[in-house]
Design a protein around this motif. Sequence first.
Motif, PDB file in Angstrom:
ATOM      1  N   GLN A   1       4.815  43.429 -16.220  1.00  0.00           N
ATOM      2  CA  GLN A   1       5.027  42.565 -17.383  1.00  0.00           C
ATOM      3  C   GLN A   1       3.715  41.917 -17.786  1.00  0.00           C
ATOM      4  OE1 GLN A   1       8.005  42.585 -18.571  1.00  0.00           O
ATOM      5  NE2 GLN A   1       8.204  40.900 -20.001  1.00  0.00           N
ATOM      6  N   VAL A   2       3.454  41.898 -19.086  1.00  0.00           N
ATOM      7  CA  VAL A   2       2.240  41.294 -19.631  1.00  0.00           C
ATOM      8  C   VAL A   2       2.644  40.322 -20.728  1.00  0.00           C
ATOM      9  CG1 VAL A   2       0.080  41.709 -20.850  1.00  0.00           C
ATOM     10  CG2 VAL A   2       0.859  43.341 -19.114  1.00  0.00           C
ATOM     11  N   GLN A   3       2.103  39.133 -20.676  1.00  0.00           N
ATOM     12  CA  GLN A   3       2.329  38.138 -21.723  1.00  0.00           C
ATOM     13  C   GLN A   3       1.034  37.987 -22.526  1.00  0.00           C
ATOM     14  OE1 GLN A   3       3.094  37.088 -18.303  1.00  0.00           O
ATOM     15  NE2 GLN A   3       5.021  38.143 -18.696  1.00  0.00           N
ATOM     16  N   LEU A   4       1.180  37.955 -23.842  1.00  0.00           N
ATOM     17  CA  LEU A   4       0.021  37.896 -24.728  1.00  0.00           C
ATOM     18  C   LEU A   4       0.133  36.690 -25.640  1.00  0.00           C
ATOM     19  CD1 LEU A   4       0.015  41.663 -25.772  1.00  0.00           C
ATOM     20  CD2 LEU A   4      -1.369  40.602 -23.990  1.00  0.00           C
ATOM     21  N   VAL A   5      -0.960  35.963 -25.776  1.00  0.00           N
ATOM     22  CA  VAL A   5      -0.993  34.792 -26.644  1.00  0.00           C
ATOM     23  C   VAL A   5      -2.240  34.860 -27.515  1.00  0.00           C
ATOM     24  CG1 VAL A   5      -1.071  32.285 -26.784  1.00  0.00           C
ATOM     25  CG2 VAL A   5       0.239  33.399 -24.954  1.00  0.00           C
ATOM     26  N   ALA A  23      -5.183  36.165 -25.192  1.00  0.00           N
ATOM     27  CA  ALA A  23      -5.217  35.928 -23.751  1.00  0.00           C
ATOM     28  C   ALA A  23      -4.010  36.590 -23.109  1.00  0.00           C
ATOM     29  CB  ALA A  23      -5.206  34.427 -23.471  1.00  0.00           C
ATOM     30  N   ALA A  24      -4.273  37.356 -22.081  1.00  0.00           N
ATOM     31  CA  ALA A  24      -3.213  38.089 -21.402  1.00  0.00           C
ATOM     32  C   ALA A  24      -2.975  37.520 -20.016  1.00  0.00           C
ATOM     33  CB  ALA A  24      -3.567  39.564 -21.303  1.00  0.00           C
ATOM     34  N   SER A  25      -1.733  37.487 -19.632  1.00  0.00           N
ATOM     35  CA  SER A  25      -1.379  37.104 -18.270  1.00  0.00           C
ATOM     36  C   SER A  25      -0.392  38.130 -17.736  1.00  0.00           C
ATOM     37  CB  SER A  25      -0.765  35.707 -18.232  1.00  0.00           C
ATOM     38  OG  SER A  25       0.393  35.643 -19.036  1.00  0.00           O
ATOM     39  N   GLY A  26      -0.337  38.229 -16.456  1.00  0.00           N
ATOM     40  CA  GLY A  26       0.523  39.225 -15.857  1.00  0.00           C
ATOM     41  C   GLY A  26      -0.287  40.235 -15.089  1.00  0.00           C
ATOM     42  N   ARG A  27       0.327  41.330 -14.828  1.00  0.00           N
ATOM     43  CA  ARG A  27      -0.289  42.303 -13.961  1.00  0.00           C
ATOM     44  C   ARG A  27      -1.066  43.374 -14.707  1.00  0.00           C
ATOM     45  NH1 ARG A  27       4.496  44.382 -10.253  1.00  0.00           N
ATOM     46  NH2 ARG A  27       2.815  45.732  -9.553  1.00  0.00           N
ATOM     47  N   TYR A  95      -1.365  40.423 -34.853  1.00  0.00           N
ATOM     48  CA  TYR A  95      -0.702  40.538 -33.566  1.00  0.00           C
ATOM     49  C   TYR A  95      -1.570  41.306 -32.583  1.00  0.00           C
ATOM     50  CZ  TYR A  95       3.543  39.318 -36.144  1.00  0.00           C
ATOM     51  OH  TYR A  95       4.484  38.690 -36.919  1.00  0.00           O
ATOM     52  N   CYS A  96      -1.563  40.830 -31.375  1.00  0.00           N
ATOM     53  CA  CYS A  96      -2.185  41.513 -30.255  1.00  0.00           C
ATOM     54  C   CYS A  96      -1.111  42.333 -29.548  1.00  0.00           C
ATOM     55  CB  CYS A  96      -2.774  40.452 -29.327  1.00  0.00           C
ATOM     56  SG  CYS A  96      -3.460  41.050 -27.790  1.00  0.00           S
ATOM     57  N   ALA A  97      -1.479  43.525 -29.079  1.00  0.00           N
ATOM     58  CA  ALA A  97      -0.505  44.382 -28.426  1.00  0.00           C
ATOM     59  C   ALA A  97      -1.147  45.108 -27.240  1.00  0.00           C
ATOM     60  CB  ALA A  97       0.058  45.403 -29.405  1.00  0.00           C
ATOM     61  N   ASN A 110       3.983  48.283 -25.598  1.00  0.00           N
ATOM     62  CA  ASN A 110       5.104  47.704 -24.890  1.00  0.00           C
ATOM     63  C   ASN A 110       5.172  46.193 -25.020  1.00  0.00           C
ATOM     64  OD1 ASN A 110       3.719  50.033 -23.077  1.00  0.00           O
ATOM     65  ND2 ASN A 110       5.936  50.219 -23.012  1.00  0.00           N
ATOM     66  N   TYR A 111       4.022  45.574 -25.226  1.00  0.00           N
ATOM     67  CA  TYR A 111       3.959  44.122 -25.195  1.00  0.00           C
ATOM     68  C   TYR A 111       3.253  43.601 -26.440  1.00  0.00           C
ATOM     69  CZ  TYR A 111       4.911  45.218 -20.336  1.00  0.00           C
ATOM     70  OH  TYR A 111       5.455  45.725 -19.192  1.00  0.00           O
ATOM     71  N   TRP A 112       3.787  42.503 -26.964  1.00  0.00           N
ATOM     72  CA  TRP A 112       3.269  41.915 -28.203  1.00  0.00           C
ATOM     73  C   TRP A 112       3.132  40.418 -28.050  1.00  0.00           C
ATOM     74  CZ3 TRP A 112       1.989  44.791 -32.514  1.00  0.00           C
ATOM     75  CH2 TRP A 112       2.366  46.142 -32.473  1.00  0.00           C
ATOM     76  N   GLY A 113       2.127  39.884 -28.720  1.00  0.00           N
ATOM     77  CA  GLY A 113       2.008  38.440 -28.830  1.00  0.00           C
ATOM     78  C   GLY A 113       2.867  37.922 -29.970  1.00  0.00           C
ATOM     79  N   GLN A 114       2.811  36.628 -30.175  1.00  0.00           N
ATOM     80  CA  GLN A 114       3.649  35.996 -31.200  1.00  0.00           C
ATOM     81  C   GLN A 114       2.990  36.031 -32.570  1.00  0.00           C
ATOM     82  OE1 GLN A 114       1.613  34.362 -29.265  1.00  0.00           O
ATOM     83  NE2 GLN A 114       0.568  32.939 -30.658  1.00  0.00           N
ATOM     84  N   GLY A 115       1.715  36.349 -32.611  1.00  0.00           N
ATOM     85  CA  GLY A 115       1.007  36.454 -33.873  1.00  0.00           C
ATOM     86  C   GLY A 115       0.276  35.180 -34.249  1.00  0.00           C
TER      87      GLY A 115
END
Length: 122
Positions: A1-5, A23-27, A95-97, A110-115
Amino acid sequence: QVQLVESGGGSVQTGGSVRLSCAASGRSFSSYAMSWFRQAPGKEREFVAAIRWSGEVALYAESVKGRFTISRDNAKNTVVLQMNSLNPEDPAVYYCAAGLRAVLTTGGYNYWGQGTQVTVSS
């Protein structure tokens, strides 16, 4: 899982510059290709730029080539989009992806930020 902001959006005059950060967090951030997309009101989300996990740039949309630069710092889990010479075609939510491959389509991520909103005024 990756979180993007995403951060760094705002209002700028035509011809100005904006620097967006993600900024990404997660693995395993460094194993993902990272991209920027944008979506203007009433339009579909479109590809802007992509960078491979190694830092090798994949490609840019023709509309931003020569004006935007994508980069990443795997040690800091960040990806940056430097946008110069902004014009009236550039306002959108950006958006970051993250995905396994640097591709041009939204389905490849697979993963997107909130924009973050970018506005360009004349």
